[in-house]
Scaffold this motif. Sequence first.
Motif, PDB file in Angstrom:
ATOM      1  N   VAL A 118      -5.558   1.294  -7.029  1.00  0.00           N
ATOM      2  CA  VAL A 118      -5.401   0.207  -5.520  1.00  0.00           C
ATOM      3  C   VAL A 118      -6.181   0.747  -4.310  1.00  0.00           C
ATOM      4  N   THR A 119      -6.493   1.804  -3.990  1.00  0.00           N
ATOM      5  CA  THR A 119      -7.517   2.409  -2.856  1.00  0.00           C
ATOM      6  C   THR A 119      -8.496   1.888  -3.246  1.00  0.00           C
ATOM      7  N   GLN A 176       2.343   6.709 -12.080  1.00  0.00           N
ATOM      8  CA  GLN A 176       1.404   6.316 -10.786  1.00  0.00           C
ATOM      9  C   GLN A 176       0.733   6.431  -9.789  1.00  0.00           C
ATOM     10  N   GLY A 177       0.697   7.937 -10.167  1.00  0.00           N
ATOM     11  CA  GLY A 177      -0.268   8.447  -8.994  1.00  0.00           C
ATOM     12  C   GLY A 177      -2.262   7.307  -9.821  1.00  0.00           C
ATOM     13  N   HIS A 180      -1.379   4.410  -7.383  1.00  0.00           N
ATOM     14  CA  HIS A 180      -2.339   4.052  -6.442  1.00  0.00           C
ATOM     15  C   HIS A 180      -4.238   4.383  -5.616  1.00  0.00           C
ATOM     16  N   LEU A 181      -4.564   5.177  -7.164  1.00  0.00           N
ATOM     17  CA  LEU A 181      -5.380   5.180  -6.813  1.00  0.00           C
ATOM     18  C   LEU A 181      -6.534   4.568  -6.980  1.00  0.00           C
ATOM     19  N   LEU A 230       6.733   1.137 -11.374  1.00  0.00           N
ATOM     20  CA  LEU A 230       5.779   1.930 -10.736  1.00  0.00           C
ATOM     21  C   LEU A 230       6.995   2.895  -9.716  1.00  0.00           C
ATOM     22  N   LYS A 231       8.561   1.999  -9.919  1.00  0.00           N
ATOM     23  CA  LYS A 231       8.876   3.291  -8.520  1.00  0.00           C
ATOM     24  C   LYS A 231       9.871   4.137  -9.231  1.00  0.00           C
ATOM     25  N   GLN A 244       1.010  -1.460   0.043  1.00  0.00           N
ATOM     26  CA  GLN A 244       0.545  -0.186  -0.339  1.00  0.00           C
ATOM     27  C   GLN A 244       0.958   1.468  -0.498  1.00  0.00           C
ATOM     28  N   THR A 245       2.250   1.164   0.756  1.00  0.00           N
ATOM     29  CA  THR A 245       3.050   2.572   0.727  1.00  0.00           C
ATOM     30  C   THR A 245       3.967   3.091  -0.488  1.00  0.00           C
ATOM     31  N   CYS A 246       4.612   1.062  -1.221  1.00  0.00           N
ATOM     32  CA  CYS A 246       5.133   1.790  -2.041  1.00  0.00           C
ATOM     33  C   CYS A 246       4.961   0.654  -3.338  1.00  0.00           C
ATOM     34  N   LEU A 247       4.685   1.235  -4.181  1.00  0.00           N
ATOM     35  CA  LEU A 247       4.147   0.499  -5.660  1.00  0.00           C
ATOM     36  C   LEU A 247       5.619   0.000  -6.324  1.00  0.00           C
TER      37      LEU A 247
END
Length: 251
Positions: free
Chosen positions: A104-105, A97-98, A101-102, A84-85, A35-38
């Motif tokens: 995943v959320t 990347q953003g 993250h969305l 994604l890093k 969750q914190t680091c894709l």
Amino acid sequence: MSHLDRLSSLLSNFEVKAECLLSSEGANLFIYGDQTCLDKLVLVVDPNALVPIESEPLVCIHVDIGDNKNPLHQAMPEYVEIDLKHPNEFGGKSNVQGIAHLIVTEASMSRCGARFALDRLCDLLVVNILRHQIAEGKIETGIFAGLAHPKLRHVVVAIHDNPHYPWKIEDFVEIAAMSRSQFMAVFNKVLGYSPITYVRLWRMTAARLAILNGKRVKEVANKYGYASGDAFCRAFVSTYGVSPTQMSRQH
């Protein structure tokens, strides 16, 4: 000079649907990491592509971008893998990347409107991938090769923006600022179709989505430049092997 939007008309004729799954079976979008680091994102477009799917992805989603008659599907590579890093390595200044993250959320939380949000986020993901395809200019034939071509792109966008217009070769020659012989040779080589054939295919592509969205045959025929509903139905059957009514019932 105003910016030429090469994607909006194209994308407005297609719908991206997404469904979050509990396992990798049936999925074609995988996001790895925590969750914190894709770590990375993998989108598999061609189900026959040999893509090693690693164990325990953080998110598994089925993304539907249509079948192989869909130019959107045809324009995509067999699969896309994005680090994604280091997301800026994918198409320069990328928002991927953003977006990841969305995704995943939304996929990990049961919230109102999650399905709608996933659809739109996957839309944005596809847009970024397609922008990258155009920017790279590595596709030699097809719709995205045409959109990447410095002169043909104006013609292709004009067709996408105005599928109902009674296009003639002279119109395209003027838009492209090329001689007729040069235009015909280059268009056939880059797009893989004659200009008039491409116009017909684009009309049918847009008309198919309209039919699947419940539009009436006569309305669609008028919108895309057919003289009658019968003429439209004949062209539709010739392209898809079924009538508009049959296709609508099948879906």
